[in-house]
Design a protein around this motif. Structure first.
Motif, PDB file in Angstrom:
ATOM      1  N   MET A  69     -21.848 -42.845 -12.877  1.00 55.40           N
ATOM      2  CA  MET A  69     -21.043 -41.773 -12.290  1.00 55.40           C
ATOM      3  C   MET A  69     -21.815 -41.106 -11.154  1.00 55.40           C
ATOM      4  SD  MET A  69     -20.187 -40.265 -16.060  1.00 55.40           S
ATOM      5  CE  MET A  69     -19.484 -38.706 -15.520  1.00 55.40           C
ATOM      6  N   LEU A  70     -21.096 -40.588 -10.174  1.00 60.88           N
ATOM      7  CA  LEU A  70     -21.718 -39.692  -9.197  1.00 60.88           C
ATOM      8  C   LEU A  70     -22.183 -38.441  -9.927  1.00 60.88           C
ATOM      9  CD1 LEU A  70     -19.113 -39.957  -6.292  1.00 60.88           C
ATOM     10  CD2 LEU A  70     -21.431 -40.895  -6.281  1.00 60.88           C
ATOM     11  N   LYS A  71     -23.205 -37.799  -9.411  1.00 61.93           N
ATOM     12  CA  LYS A  71     -23.715 -36.597 -10.081  1.00 61.93           C
ATOM     13  C   LYS A  71     -23.952 -35.487  -9.059  1.00 61.93           C
ATOM     14  CE  LYS A  71     -28.537 -38.279 -10.249  1.00 61.93           C
ATOM     15  NZ  LYS A  71     -28.353 -39.599  -9.622  1.00 61.93           N
ATOM     16  N   TYR A  72     -23.443 -34.309  -9.408  1.00 59.29           N
ATOM     17  CA  TYR A  72     -23.580 -33.126  -8.552  1.00 59.29           C
ATOM     18  C   TYR A  72     -24.114 -31.964  -9.378  1.00 59.29           C
ATOM     19  CZ  TYR A  72     -20.482 -35.654  -5.351  1.00 59.29           C
ATOM     20  OH  TYR A  72     -19.934 -36.583  -4.505  1.00 59.29           O
ATOM     21  N   MET A  73     -24.791 -31.061  -8.683  1.00 62.06           N
ATOM     22  CA  MET A  73     -25.165 -29.795  -9.298  1.00 62.06           C
ATOM     23  C   MET A  73     -24.273 -28.703  -8.742  1.00 62.06           C
ATOM     24  SD  MET A  73     -29.250 -29.528  -9.934  1.00 62.06           S
ATOM     25  CE  MET A  73     -28.916 -28.043 -10.887  1.00 62.06           C
ATOM     26  N   PHE A  74     -23.938 -27.763  -9.592  1.00 61.43           N
ATOM     27  CA  PHE A  74     -23.147 -26.602  -9.175  1.00 61.43           C
ATOM     28  C   PHE A  74     -23.950 -25.344  -9.441  1.00 61.43           C
ATOM     29  CE2 PHE A  74     -19.781 -23.420 -10.567  1.00 61.43           C
ATOM     30  CZ  PHE A  74     -19.594 -22.941  -9.279  1.00 61.43           C
ATOM     31  N   ILE A  75     -24.269 -24.633  -8.377  1.00 61.67           N
ATOM     32  CA  ILE A  75     -24.990 -23.370  -8.481  1.00 61.67           C
ATOM     33  C   ILE A  75     -23.961 -22.248  -8.393  1.00 61.67           C
ATOM     34  CG2 ILE A  75     -26.774 -21.898  -7.476  1.00 61.67           C
ATOM     35  CD1 ILE A  75     -27.767 -24.508  -8.767  1.00 61.67           C
ATOM     36  N   ALA A  76     -23.807 -21.523  -9.500  1.00 62.56           N
ATOM     37  CA  ALA A  76     -22.765 -20.495  -9.574  1.00 62.56           C
ATOM     38  C   ALA A  76     -23.159 -19.226  -8.836  1.00 62.56           C
ATOM     39  CB  ALA A  76     -22.456 -20.174 -11.034  1.00 62.56           C
ATOM     40  N   SER A  77     -24.335 -19.221  -8.223  1.00 64.08           N
ATOM     41  CA  SER A  77     -24.813 -18.049  -7.488  1.00 64.08           C
ATOM     42  C   SER A  77     -24.756 -18.339  -5.987  1.00 64.08           C
ATOM     43  CB  SER A  77     -26.230 -17.686  -7.947  1.00 64.08           C
ATOM     44  OG  SER A  77     -26.619 -16.430  -7.425  1.00 64.08           O
ATOM     45  N   ASN A  78     -25.569 -17.622  -5.216  1.00 65.68           N
ATOM     46  CA  ASN A  78     -25.477 -17.695  -3.761  1.00 65.68           C
ATOM     47  C   ASN A  78     -26.480 -18.662  -3.151  1.00 65.68           C
ATOM     48  OD1 ASN A  78     -28.029 -16.081  -3.276  1.00 65.68           O
ATOM     49  ND2 ASN A  78     -26.822 -14.604  -4.443  1.00 65.68           N
TER      50      ASN A  78
ATOM     51  N   ILE B 118     -18.682 -23.886  -1.434  1.00 66.10           N
ATOM     52  CA  ILE B 118     -17.275 -24.083  -1.806  1.00 66.10           C
ATOM     53  C   ILE B 118     -16.656 -22.792  -2.368  1.00 66.10           C
ATOM     54  CG2 ILE B 118     -17.313 -26.567  -2.104  1.00 66.10           C
ATOM     55  CD1 ILE B 118     -17.718 -24.370  -5.113  1.00 66.10           C
ATOM     56  N   GLY B 119     -17.339 -21.650  -2.198  1.00 64.87           N
ATOM     57  CA  GLY B 119     -16.859 -20.405  -2.766  1.00 64.87           C
ATOM     58  C   GLY B 119     -15.988 -19.606  -1.806  1.00 64.87           C
ATOM     59  N   PRO B 120     -15.511 -18.444  -2.286  1.00 70.38           N
ATOM     60  CA  PRO B 120     -15.830 -17.880  -3.589  1.00 70.38           C
ATOM     61  C   PRO B 120     -14.947 -18.425  -4.719  1.00 70.38           C
ATOM     62  CG  PRO B 120     -14.465 -16.339  -2.373  1.00 70.38           C
ATOM     63  CD  PRO B 120     -14.724 -17.490  -1.458  1.00 70.38           C
ATOM     64  N   LEU B 121     -15.609 -18.766  -5.831  1.00 70.61           N
ATOM     65  CA  LEU B 121     -14.911 -19.068  -7.071  1.00 70.61           C
ATOM     66  C   LEU B 121     -14.982 -17.814  -7.920  1.00 70.61           C
ATOM     67  CD1 LEU B 121     -16.524 -22.544  -7.690  1.00 70.61           C
ATOM     68  CD2 LEU B 121     -14.109 -22.170  -7.185  1.00 70.61           C
ATOM     69  N   ALA B 122     -13.898 -17.091  -7.990  1.00 68.96           N
ATOM     70  CA  ALA B 122     -13.880 -15.813  -8.702  1.00 68.96           C
ATOM     71  C   ALA B 122     -12.683 -15.745  -9.628  1.00 68.96           C
ATOM     72  CB  ALA B 122     -13.844 -14.643  -7.710  1.00 68.96           C
ATOM     73  N   ARG B 123     -12.820 -14.936 -10.646  1.00 67.55           N
ATOM     74  CA  ARG B 123     -11.753 -14.761 -11.632  1.00 67.55           C
ATOM     75  C   ARG B 123     -10.519 -14.160 -10.955  1.00 67.55           C
ATOM     76  NH1 ARG B 123     -14.170 -12.012 -16.718  1.00 67.55           N
ATOM     77  NH2 ARG B 123     -15.231 -10.997 -14.996  1.00 67.55           N
TER      78      ARG B 123
ATOM     79  N   MET C   7     -20.703 -16.059 -19.795  1.00 68.65           N
ATOM     80  CA  MET C   7     -19.567 -15.944 -18.888  1.00 68.65           C
ATOM     81  C   MET C   7     -19.966 -16.198 -17.440  1.00 68.65           C
ATOM     82  SD  MET C   7     -16.937 -15.421 -20.707  1.00 68.65           S
ATOM     83  CE  MET C   7     -15.691 -14.682 -19.644  1.00 68.65           C
ATOM     84  N   GLY C   8     -21.227 -15.873 -17.085  1.00 67.80           N
ATOM     85  CA  GLY C   8     -21.680 -16.080 -15.719  1.00 67.80           C
ATOM     86  C   GLY C   8     -21.675 -17.539 -15.305  1.00 67.80           C
ATOM     87  N   HIS C   9     -21.787 -18.447 -16.268  1.00 72.60           N
ATOM     88  CA  HIS C   9     -21.729 -19.877 -15.983  1.00 72.60           C
ATOM     89  C   HIS C   9     -20.332 -20.433 -16.230  1.00 72.60           C
ATOM     90  CE1 HIS C   9     -26.109 -19.965 -15.711  1.00 72.60           C
ATOM     91  NE2 HIS C   9     -26.131 -19.252 -16.810  1.00 72.60           N
ATOM     92  N   LEU C  10     -19.702 -19.980 -17.289  1.00 78.59           N
ATOM     93  CA  LEU C  10     -18.435 -20.563 -17.712  1.00 78.59           C
ATOM     94  C   LEU C  10     -17.296 -20.278 -16.736  1.00 78.59           C
ATOM     95  CD1 LEU C  10     -16.763 -22.052 -19.825  1.00 78.59           C
ATOM     96  CD2 LEU C  10     -16.532 -19.889 -21.069  1.00 78.59           C
ATOM     97  N   ILE C  11     -17.149 -19.027 -16.312  1.00 78.81           N
ATOM     98  CA  ILE C  11     -16.013 -18.665 -15.461  1.00 78.81           C
ATOM     99  C   ILE C  11     -15.988 -19.450 -14.151  1.00 78.81           C
ATOM    100  CG2 ILE C  11     -15.011 -16.802 -14.077  1.00 78.81           C
ATOM    101  CD1 ILE C  11     -15.647 -14.918 -16.387  1.00 78.81           C
ATOM    102  N   PRO C  12     -17.088 -19.497 -13.382  1.00 80.55           N
ATOM    103  CA  PRO C  12     -17.002 -20.266 -12.130  1.00 80.55           C
ATOM    104  C   PRO C  12     -16.791 -21.759 -12.348  1.00 80.55           C
ATOM    105  CG  PRO C  12     -19.245 -19.450 -12.500  1.00 80.55           C
ATOM    106  CD  PRO C  12     -18.371 -18.778 -13.500  1.00 80.55           C
ATOM    107  N   VAL C  13     -17.312 -22.314 -13.449  1.00 76.21           N
ATOM    108  CA  VAL C  13     -17.060 -23.732 -13.732  1.00 76.21           C
ATOM    109  C   VAL C  13     -15.578 -23.963 -13.998  1.00 76.21           C
ATOM    110  CG1 VAL C  13     -17.439 -25.567 -15.425  1.00 76.21           C
ATOM    111  CG2 VAL C  13     -19.394 -24.305 -14.507  1.00 76.21           C
ATOM    112  N   LEU C  14     -14.946 -23.079 -14.773  1.00 83.39           N
ATOM    113  CA  LEU C  14     -13.507 -23.194 -15.021  1.00 83.39           C
ATOM    114  C   LEU C  14     -12.723 -23.078 -13.721  1.00 83.39           C
ATOM    115  CD1 LEU C  14     -13.115 -21.042 -18.278  1.00 83.39           C
ATOM    116  CD2 LEU C  14     -12.907 -23.530 -18.097  1.00 83.39           C
TER     117      LEU C  14
END
Length: 489
Positions: free
Chosen positions: A132-141, A243-248, A16-23
């Motif tokens: 394709m362009l490629k980006y990394m998404f770090i779901a932490s700080n 780009i945060g916060p991405l939160a539920r 869930m720690g990875h899935l929720i912020p990606v969604l």
């Protein structure tokens, strides 16, 4: 003629720690920038995805937003049963690559950009293959990101000083990482996990950009270091976009009966009088520690809602990939008579609770948390101060950030993350400090300021809104390049 929209492919690791912020990131691309988004979830928990999206029914049948669960993979032959959670996730992601490649190659027209999380760096080669362009998404700080980006630059002497001499790891322009807060891979440079960690870190420099789940006002010092070419900016080759916060979001999530029961109970309690206790979707405690926690809550004489999971034997992260497994009942591992003695002030919930709704309830005045970044952001965006009780991964760094830099939390004995018991008296003291003592009032004031700054960052023209807009503009330029290339061929 139908106008082609930019199409972003997002790849989420299990948990869930990875899935929720990606969604949540995918939803923001759709709602704010009219993108087409496909989320590939490397998870067997398809029901978890749908449950989360019930929060946002406008996305369930939205033709711009699609979630695809990659087929489950059998890793039993590749991973020892006692392997770390990180190792298991890495292998699961690797084994999912053929299915991901097949799905992307079948997409017509080709997606514009791929965004992968920390464990999805192997998939970045597909982005190159498919143009394709490629980006990394770090779901932490940003501080955690800084440690990752700087890791490959550490020489043998620096690693030895940190791992063996237990000296702080210095990161240019950022707060040093104390040995007690360090990430597990740094503890043994000869461990294959460390080598895998370094490969993921080095892959960042090949990305077109790195998105991170924080915002300017929360971590100004660290984010400034990324932009300073004399400091961390000389190591970070890819631009960093906060780009945060991405939160539920707060919404009608989960079983209606349970949701009604918890929130109805909170409705009867005074404002900011309840401590919410949860160690996340995968965190667990030992049987002895659970007994101490129960006694600490009882001795504090403060109201509480406690999400209880069965105790674990060894690794505190061992339940991370087994979310949703049922228990035999909390009576089996709580002190005798605890439930009857605390029924007037406390509510014990087995396994799961609607966390965002609980933290958003006016009666909740504190959060005893494992300091996972998802939970941390949910607490901040609801203006709730925290008691930090980190268990694994970067949670110790998060706890230090919250207590020493942002000032919105108190923290239990750091040795607790290494297996030392947190005693009932310490727990009682921390709970009362947040709920009734002067220090708690100051923390509550600071966390409400952070909440306001988060809202400002996400609003149109705010720092996080503008950061994501910059990524969107790059993708739109990339789309024009794809269209021109296809016409030329």
């Amino acid at each position: 003629m139908k106008i082609q929209k930019p199409h972003a492919v997002l790849v989420a690791s299990p948990g869930m720690g990875h899935l929720i912020p990606v969604l949540e990131l995918g939803k923001r691309f759709v709602s704010q920038h009219d993108f087409q988004v496909t989320v590939f979830a490397a998870s067997t928990e398809a029901s978890t995805v749908q449950s989360h999206l019930q929060n946002s029914p406008e996305y369930t049948n939205n033709n711009l937003f699609k979630v695809v669960s990659l087929p489950s993979v059998d890793t039993s032959a590749s991973v020892d049963t006692d392997a770390t959670v990180a190792t298991k996730i890495i292998v699961m992601m690797h084994e999912s690559l053929p299915a991901l490649r097949s799905a992307i190659s079948a997409m017509k027209p080709r997606p514009t950009a791929m965004i992968v999380d920390l464990f999805g760096t192997e998939a970045m080669a597909m982005a190159d293959e498919f143009g394709m362009l490629k980006y990394m998404f770090i779901a932490s700080n940003a501080w955690f990101l800084a440690a990752m980006i700087y890791a490959p630059a550490l020489d043998e002497k620096g690693l030895d000083e940190h791992a063996n001499q237990k000296l702080p790891m210095k990161i240019p322009g950022c707060t040093a990482v104390r040995f007690d807060d360090t990430l597990e891979p740094f503890l043994n440079a000869n461990d294959p996990m460390f080598q895998g960690f370094l490969l993921a870190c080095m892959a960042m420099s090949t990305a077109d950009g790195i998105l991170v789940n924080t915002w300017e006002d929360l971590e100004p010092k660290t984010l400034a270091a990324f932009r300073d070419t004399k400091l961390l900016g000389r190591v970070a080759k890819a631009p960093v976009y906060p780009i945060g916060p991405l939160a539920r979001p707060v919404g009608p999530v989960g079983p209606p009966v349970l949701r009604s029961h918890v929130l109805d109970w909170l409705d009867t309690k005074p404002t900011e009088s309840v401590i919410y206790v949860s160690f996340g979707s995968g965190g667990s405690l030992s049987a002895k520690q659970m007994i101490e926690l129960a006694w600490g809550l009882e001795l504090s004489q403060q109201r509480f809602v406690w999400v209880v999971r069965p105790p674990i034997e060894n690794d505190v992260s061992e339940s991370y990939l087994t979310v949703g497994k049922d228990s035999n009942g909390v009576h089996d591992y709580l002190p005798e008579g605890f439930l009857s003695r605390t029924h007037c002030i406390g509510l014990v919930i087995p396994m799961w609770a609607p966390q965002a709704e609980i933290l958003g309830h006016p009666s909740v005045g504190g959060f005893l948390s494992h300091c996972g970044w998802n939970s941390t952001l949910e607490s901040i965006v609801n203006g709730v101060p925290m008691i930090g009780w980190p268990l694994f991964a970067e949670q110790k760094m998060n706890a230090t950030l919250l207590t020493e830099e942002i000032g919105v939390a108190v923290r239990c004995n750091p040795a607790a993350a290494d297996g030392m018991l947190v005693g009932r008296e310490e727990i009682k003291t921390m709970v009362r400090r947040v709920t009734v003592e002067k220090q708690g009032h100051a923390m509550r004031s600071r966390v409400k300021e952070a909440k306001c700054s988060a809202e400002k960052a996400l609003s149109r023209g705010g720092s996080s809104y503008n950061s994501l807009t910059h990524v969107v503009e790059e993708c739109e330029t990339g789309l024009q390049g794809l269209i021109a290339k296809s016409h030329g061929s």
